[in-house]
Design a protein around this motif. Structure first.
Motif, PDB file in Angstrom:
ATOM      1  N   VAL A  28      42.050  39.858  23.417  1.00  0.00           N
ATOM      2  CA  VAL A  28      42.317  38.429  23.612  1.00  0.00           C
ATOM      3  C   VAL A  28      43.448  38.026  22.688  1.00  0.00           C
ATOM      4  CG1 VAL A  28      41.358  36.102  23.520  1.00  0.00           C
ATOM      5  CG2 VAL A  28      39.867  38.031  24.087  1.00  0.00           C
ATOM      6  N   ASP A  29      44.477  37.425  23.251  1.00  0.00           N
ATOM      7  CA  ASP A  29      45.518  36.885  22.370  1.00  0.00           C
ATOM      8  C   ASP A  29      45.913  35.499  22.851  1.00  0.00           C
ATOM      9  OD1 ASP A  29      47.310  37.155  24.479  1.00  0.00           O
ATOM     10  OD2 ASP A  29      48.877  38.023  23.250  1.00  0.00           O
ATOM     11  N   GLY A  30      46.510  34.746  21.963  1.00  0.00           N
ATOM     12  CA  GLY A  30      46.892  33.405  22.350  1.00  0.00           C
ATOM     13  C   GLY A  30      47.496  32.619  21.213  1.00  0.00           C
ATOM     14  N   THR A  31      47.940  31.439  21.559  1.00  0.00           N
ATOM     15  CA  THR A  31      48.480  30.505  20.579  1.00  0.00           C
ATOM     16  C   THR A  31      47.808  29.153  20.772  1.00  0.00           C
ATOM     17  OG1 THR A  31      50.263  29.789  22.065  1.00  0.00           O
ATOM     18  CG2 THR A  31      50.730  31.641  20.589  1.00  0.00           C
ATOM     19  N   HIS A 154      47.266  21.921  22.281  1.00  0.00           N
ATOM     20  CA  HIS A 154      47.601  22.765  23.432  1.00  0.00           C
ATOM     21  C   HIS A 154      47.250  24.202  23.104  1.00  0.00           C
ATOM     22  CE1 HIS A 154      49.723  24.188  27.008  1.00  0.00           C
ATOM     23  NE2 HIS A 154      50.219  25.150  26.257  1.00  0.00           N
ATOM     24  N   GLY A 155      46.716  24.906  24.083  1.00  0.00           N
ATOM     25  CA  GLY A 155      46.374  26.303  23.898  1.00  0.00           C
ATOM     26  C   GLY A 155      46.828  27.153  25.070  1.00  0.00           C
ATOM     27  N   ASP A 156      47.135  28.402  24.787  1.00  0.00           N
ATOM     28  CA  ASP A 156      47.560  29.362  25.808  1.00  0.00           C
ATOM     29  C   ASP A 156      46.904  30.699  25.449  1.00  0.00           C
ATOM     30  OD1 ASP A 156      48.832  31.095  27.562  1.00  0.00           O
ATOM     31  OD2 ASP A 156      50.793  30.140  27.349  1.00  0.00           O
ATOM     32  N   ARG A 157      46.043  31.211  26.332  1.00  0.00           N
ATOM     33  CA  ARG A 157      45.209  32.357  25.978  1.00  0.00           C
ATOM     34  C   ARG A 157      45.247  33.407  27.083  1.00  0.00           C
ATOM     35  NH1 ARG A 157      39.069  32.646  25.718  1.00  0.00           N
ATOM     36  NH2 ARG A 157      38.531  33.844  23.864  1.00  0.00           N
ATOM     37  N   ARG A 158      45.347  34.670  26.693  1.00  0.00           N
ATOM     38  CA  ARG A 158      45.290  35.787  27.640  1.00  0.00           C
ATOM     39  C   ARG A 158      44.090  36.670  27.311  1.00  0.00           C
ATOM     40  NH1 ARG A 158      49.996  39.516  27.756  1.00  0.00           N
ATOM     41  NH2 ARG A 158      49.910  39.295  25.476  1.00  0.00           N
ATOM     42  N   ILE A 159      43.461  37.192  28.345  1.00  0.00           N
ATOM     43  CA  ILE A 159      42.249  38.004  28.199  1.00  0.00           C
ATOM     44  C   ILE A 159      42.403  39.256  29.060  1.00  0.00           C
ATOM     45  CG2 ILE A 159      39.753  38.075  28.610  1.00  0.00           C
ATOM     46  CD1 ILE A 159      39.832  34.967  28.425  1.00  0.00           C
ATOM     47  N   HIS A 160      42.009  40.408  28.517  1.00  0.00           N
ATOM     48  CA  HIS A 160      41.981  41.627  29.330  1.00  0.00           C
ATOM     49  C   HIS A 160      40.741  42.436  28.975  1.00  0.00           C
ATOM     50  CE1 HIS A 160      44.128  44.327  32.113  1.00  0.00           C
ATOM     51  NE2 HIS A 160      43.342  45.240  31.565  1.00  0.00           N
ATOM     52  N   LEU A 161      40.036  42.867  30.016  1.00  0.00           N
ATOM     53  CA  LEU A 161      38.819  43.656  29.876  1.00  0.00           C
ATOM     54  C   LEU A 161      39.012  44.989  30.589  1.00  0.00           C
ATOM     55  CD1 LEU A 161      35.705  43.843  29.173  1.00  0.00           C
ATOM     56  CD2 LEU A 161      35.303  42.870  31.458  1.00  0.00           C
ATOM     57  N   ALA A 162      38.619  46.076  29.936  1.00  0.00           N
ATOM     58  CA  ALA A 162      38.672  47.405  30.556  1.00  0.00           C
ATOM     59  C   ALA A 162      37.424  48.175  30.149  1.00  0.00           C
ATOM     60  CB  ALA A 162      39.928  48.154  30.142  1.00  0.00           C
ATOM     61  N   ALA A 163      36.988  49.097  31.006  1.00  0.00           N
ATOM     62  CA  ALA A 163      35.779  49.868  30.732  1.00  0.00           C
ATOM     63  C   ALA A 163      35.944  51.286  31.256  1.00  0.00           C
ATOM     64  CB  ALA A 163      34.562  49.199  31.369  1.00  0.00           C
ATOM     65  N   GLY A 166      36.007  52.491  34.993  1.00  0.00           N
ATOM     66  CA  GLY A 166      37.174  52.321  35.844  1.00  0.00           C
ATOM     67  C   GLY A 166      37.669  50.900  35.979  1.00  0.00           C
ATOM     68  N   PHE A 167      36.930  49.924  35.443  1.00  0.00           N
ATOM     69  CA  PHE A 167      37.379  48.537  35.579  1.00  0.00           C
ATOM     70  C   PHE A 167      38.521  48.230  34.619  1.00  0.00           C
ATOM     71  CE2 PHE A 167      37.468  44.056  34.474  1.00  0.00           C
ATOM     72  CZ  PHE A 167      37.581  43.500  35.734  1.00  0.00           C
ATOM     73  N   SER A 168      39.486  47.445  35.085  1.00  0.00           N
ATOM     74  CA  SER A 168      40.554  46.924  34.225  1.00  0.00           C
ATOM     75  C   SER A 168      41.099  45.660  34.873  1.00  0.00           C
ATOM     76  CB  SER A 168      41.677  47.950  34.056  1.00  0.00           C
ATOM     77  OG  SER A 168      42.694  47.443  33.205  1.00  0.00           O
ATOM     78  N   GLY A 169      41.044  44.556  34.154  1.00  0.00           N
ATOM     79  CA  GLY A 169      41.534  43.300  34.710  1.00  0.00           C
ATOM     80  C   GLY A 169      41.721  42.253  33.636  1.00  0.00           C
ATOM     81  N   GLY A 170      42.608  41.307  33.900  1.00  0.00           N
ATOM     82  CA  GLY A 170      42.853  40.247  32.924  1.00  0.00           C
ATOM     83  C   GLY A 170      43.394  38.999  33.576  1.00  0.00           C
ATOM     84  N   TYR A 171      43.457  37.926  32.803  1.00  0.00           N
ATOM     85  CA  TYR A 171      44.004  36.668  33.292  1.00  0.00           C
ATOM     86  C   TYR A 171      44.427  35.812  32.107  1.00  0.00           C
ATOM     87  CZ  TYR A 171      39.138  35.175  32.445  1.00  0.00           C
ATOM     88  OH  TYR A 171      37.906  34.932  31.904  1.00  0.00           O
ATOM     89  N   ARG A 172      45.096  34.728  32.420  1.00  0.00           N
ATOM     90  CA  ARG A 172      45.633  33.807  31.406  1.00  0.00           C
ATOM     91  C   ARG A 172      45.122  32.400  31.699  1.00  0.00           C
ATOM     92  NH1 ARG A 172      51.966  32.162  31.297  1.00  0.00           N
ATOM     93  NH2 ARG A 172      51.952  30.667  29.559  1.00  0.00           N
ATOM     94  N   ARG A 173      44.919  31.630  30.620  1.00  0.00           N
ATOM     95  CA  ARG A 173      44.421  30.266  30.776  1.00  0.00           C
ATOM     96  C   ARG A 173      45.157  29.355  29.798  1.00  0.00           C
ATOM     97  NH1 ARG A 173      39.347  29.322  32.571  1.00  0.00           N
ATOM     98  NH2 ARG A 173      38.555  31.280  31.742  1.00  0.00           N
ATOM     99  N   GLY A 291      36.168  26.388  33.352  1.00  0.00           N
ATOM    100  CA  GLY A 291      35.159  27.435  33.395  1.00  0.00           C
ATOM    101  C   GLY A 291      35.340  28.434  34.521  1.00  0.00           C
ATOM    102  N   SER A 292      36.408  28.307  35.295  1.00  0.00           N
ATOM    103  CA  SER A 292      36.636  29.229  36.401  1.00  0.00           C
ATOM    104  C   SER A 292      37.160  30.566  35.890  1.00  0.00           C
ATOM    105  CB  SER A 292      37.620  28.625  37.403  1.00  0.00           C
ATOM    106  OG  SER A 292      37.073  27.483  38.020  1.00  0.00           O
ATOM    107  N   LYS A 293      36.875  31.631  36.632  1.00  0.00           N
ATOM    108  CA  LYS A 293      37.292  32.972  36.227  1.00  0.00           C
ATOM    109  C   LYS A 293      37.230  33.897  37.435  1.00  0.00           C
ATOM    110  CE  LYS A 293      32.591  33.732  34.517  1.00  0.00           C
ATOM    111  NZ  LYS A 293      31.753  33.983  33.320  1.00  0.00           N
ATOM    112  N   PRO A 294      38.057  34.956  37.442  1.00  0.00           N
ATOM    113  CA  PRO A 294      38.099  35.851  38.596  1.00  0.00           C
ATOM    114  C   PRO A 294      37.021  36.924  38.593  1.00  0.00           C
ATOM    115  CG  PRO A 294      39.806  36.460  37.040  1.00  0.00           C
ATOM    116  CD  PRO A 294      39.161  35.222  36.497  1.00  0.00           C
ATOM    117  N   PHE A 295      36.413  37.179  37.433  1.00  0.00           N
ATOM    118  CA  PHE A 295      35.334  38.168  37.309  1.00  0.00           C
ATOM    119  C   PHE A 295      34.563  37.855  36.045  1.00  0.00           C
ATOM    120  CE2 PHE A 295      39.425  39.939  35.893  1.00  0.00           C
ATOM    121  CZ  PHE A 295      39.198  40.077  34.538  1.00  0.00           C
TER     122      PHE A 295
END
Length: 447
Positions: A28-31, A154-163, A166-173, A291-295
C-alpha cells in the motif's frame, strides 16, 4: 512511484525461499495532505507519503504476519525469515488458508467503480482556501461565537495484493474532504455542531460556503439546550446518526462474532430481524463510493447481495476462515491491512428507504426525541442491550420545540431493529446509505 506488483511478487519469492508453504503479500502506498485553518490563517498543515508492505506466511495450519515500510531486498528477506519462524511457533488453526485457485476472481472492471479522480489534485494552497472559506461562511451566521475547527484534506492511495495461489491485483483510490465545527454561546452555555463532506471526486464535493453555513445553522439551532424529560417515548434517529443502528446490525452478523457466539443474532439466520419490506443490501460495486472495491482482501469476487431480504436475515458477513469455521462459503467480505490476517468486514450497504420525509416521521412520532448526535456507548453484543448518550431536539405534536442534551437512550437492539420505520432522506454518495429512522418504545433518561 514503486511498482507495487513487483514488490508483492518479491515478497512472495522471499517467503518461498524462507520455507513458507503458502503466502500472500500486500503493498500500500499513497500520499495525504491535511490543512487546518483558524481565524482565517493557516494553523497546521501536514503531508505524509510512504509505503507499507505486509506478508502473511502459512506453514500447515499455522500462520504469521509481518509488516514494514522499508522495501529494500534485504529487509524483505528478513521479513520472510521472521514470519516463517513465527509461523512455526504459532498455534494451529484448522480454518486458515488461501483461497483455492478456482475461487479467485478472474475479471474485474476497476474503471466502472470510478474510484480515482482524473483531475489534478488540489494543492495545499487550494485546501487552505477551502477551509478558510468554510470558516468565514460559518462565522457569517448570526449567533456563532467561534469556529473551533475548519479543515480540508486530500488523499491518493494505491493497493496491490498478490498470493501464492496465483492471484495478483490492485487498484487506486482518491478522496477529498472538507469539514467545519462551529460554536455558539460561551462558558457552560456553549454548544457545538459540525458538518463535513468527503468525496472520491473533487468536483462532487459540497462548496466551502455550504459546509460552513450548514455547520453554523446546526450549531445555532442548539442554543439553550436543556435535558429532556425522563420516560418511555419514541425516538427518531436523524439520517446522520441512523447509520449507527445499522452498524450494530452489521456487527451482529459479522462472521467473527457469529463464530464466537458473541452476538445477539446468533440464532437469527432465516428469521426476521427488520420489519417486513425492509432489506439491507451490500453493494461493493457502487461507482464513486469509498467502500467500493473490485475484489476482497483474499482475491475473491465481490457482488451485490441482500444481507437482509424483506426483513429476513439471509446470511452472515464472512471471509474464508470464518466461513470454514461455520461450514459456509466466504461472502467475499475479507478485509485486511499489511500487519494482520484477513477479517470479515461489510462494505457499502443501503437500507430500503421509506416514502416519507423526516418531518413526516416527526409528525408520525408526535411527542418524543429527535437525535442528531451520539456520544459513548454501553452495548452488550451478546444480549443486544443498548444504551447511548444522545443530544438533539424535543418534539411535541410533531413539531420541534427546542434543543436537548445530556440524555441517555436505552433499549434492546433486537427489538429496536424490528420496529424501524424509515424516511426517504438517505444520502446516496456515502458507504452506509441509511435514512432517518423512527423507533418506538425506547427509554429516555434526562432531567
Amino acid at each position: 512511484m514503486p511498482d507495487l506488483s513487483q514488490l508483492t511478487e518479491a515478497l512472495l519469492h522471499a517467503a518461498k525461499k524462507a520455507g513458507a508453504e503458502a503466502a500472500d503479500a500486500l503493498a500500500v502506498d499513497g500520499t495525504s495532505i491535511s490543512v487546518d485553518v483558524l481565524r482565517g490563517k493557516l494553523e497546521q498543515a501536514e503531508r505524509s507519503e510512504g509505503i507499507d508492505i505486509g506478508l502473511r506466511v502459512l506453514i500447515g495450519k499455522r500462520q504469521a504476519c509481518v509488516s514494514a515500510s522499508d522495501t529494500r531486498p534485504e529487509t524483505m528477506a528478513q521479513m520472510a525469515e521472521r514470519a516463517v519462524a513465527m509461523a512455526r511457533e504459532a498455534p494451529e488453526d484448522p480454518h486458515i488458508g488461501l483461497a483455492d485457485p478456482d475461487q479467485l476472481v478472474r475479471d474485474w472492471d476497476v474503471a466502472a467503480l470510478d474510484l480515482c479522480d482524473g483531475a489534478e489534485a488540489p494543492t495545499p494552497a487550494e485546501l487552505q482556501d477551502m477551509a478558510a472559506r468554510a470558516e468565514a461562511a460559518a462565522l457569517a451566521v448570526d449567533g456563532i461565537s467561534q469556529v473551533s475547527a475548519a479543515g480540508a484534506g486530500h488523499g491518493d492511495r494505491r493497493i496491490h495484493l498478490a498470493a501464492s495461489n496465483g492471484f495478483s491485483g490492485g487498484y487506486r483510490r482518491t478522496g477529498t474532504s472538507l469539514s467545519c465545527v462551529a460554536i455558539t454561546g460561551e462558558g457552560t452555555g456553549m454548544e457545538r455542531d459540525y458538518y463535513g463532506d468527503s468525496r472520491i471526486h473533487f468536483a462532487d464535493l459540497d462548496s466551502p460556503e455550504d459546509v460552513g453555513r450548514i455547520a453554523a445553522e446546526r450549531t445555532v439551532a442548539r442554543r439553550g439546550a436543556i435535558k429532556p424529560p425522563t420516560g418511555a417515548c419514541p425516538v427518531v434517529y436523524d439520517e446522520r446518526v441512523a447509520g449507527t443502528l445499522i452498524g450494530h446490525l452489521l456487527g451482529a452478523v459479522n462472521g467473527g462474532s457469529v463464530a464466537r457466539g458473541a452476538t445477539f443474532l446468533r440464532d437469527a439466520l432465516g428469521q426476521p430481524v427488520l420489519p417486513d419490506g425492509l432489506s439491507l443490501t451490500e453493494d461493493p460495486t457502487m461507482p464513486r463510493v469509498s467502500g467500493s472495491k473490485p475484489f476482497d482482501g483474499e482475491g475473491l469476487p465481490v457482488a451485490v447481495r441482500d444481507i437482509v431480504a424483506d426483513g429476513v436475515l439471509t446470511g452472515w458477513v464472512l471471509d474464508l476462515a470464518t466461513g470454514r469455521k461455520l461450514g459456509m462459503a466466504s461472502t467475499g467480505n475479507a478485509a485486511r491491512g499489511p500487519s494482520a490476517p484477513p477479517q470479515p468486514s461489510a462494505g457499502n450497504v443501503r437500507l430500503t428507504q421509506g416514502t416519507v420525509s423526516r418531518d413526516d416521521l416527526l409528525a408520525q412520532m408526535g411527542t418524543g426525541l429527535l437525535i442528531t448526535s451520539m456520544i459513548g456507548s454501553s452495548i452488550n453484543a451478546t444480549t443486544g442491550d443498548y444504551s447511548r448518550g444522545a443530544s438533539g431536539f424535543w418534539v411535541e405534536n410533531g413539531e420541534i420545540t427546542g434543543p436537548v442534551n445530556e440524555c441517555t437512550v436505552a433499549g434492546n437492539l433486537r427489538d429496536m431493529l424490528r420496529r424501524l420505520i424509515p424516511a426517504n432522506d438517505a444520502r446516496l454518495h456515502v458507504g452506509r446509505q441509511v435514512p432517518s429512522l423512527l423507533v418506538e418504545g425506547l427509554t429516555i433518561a434526562g432531567g
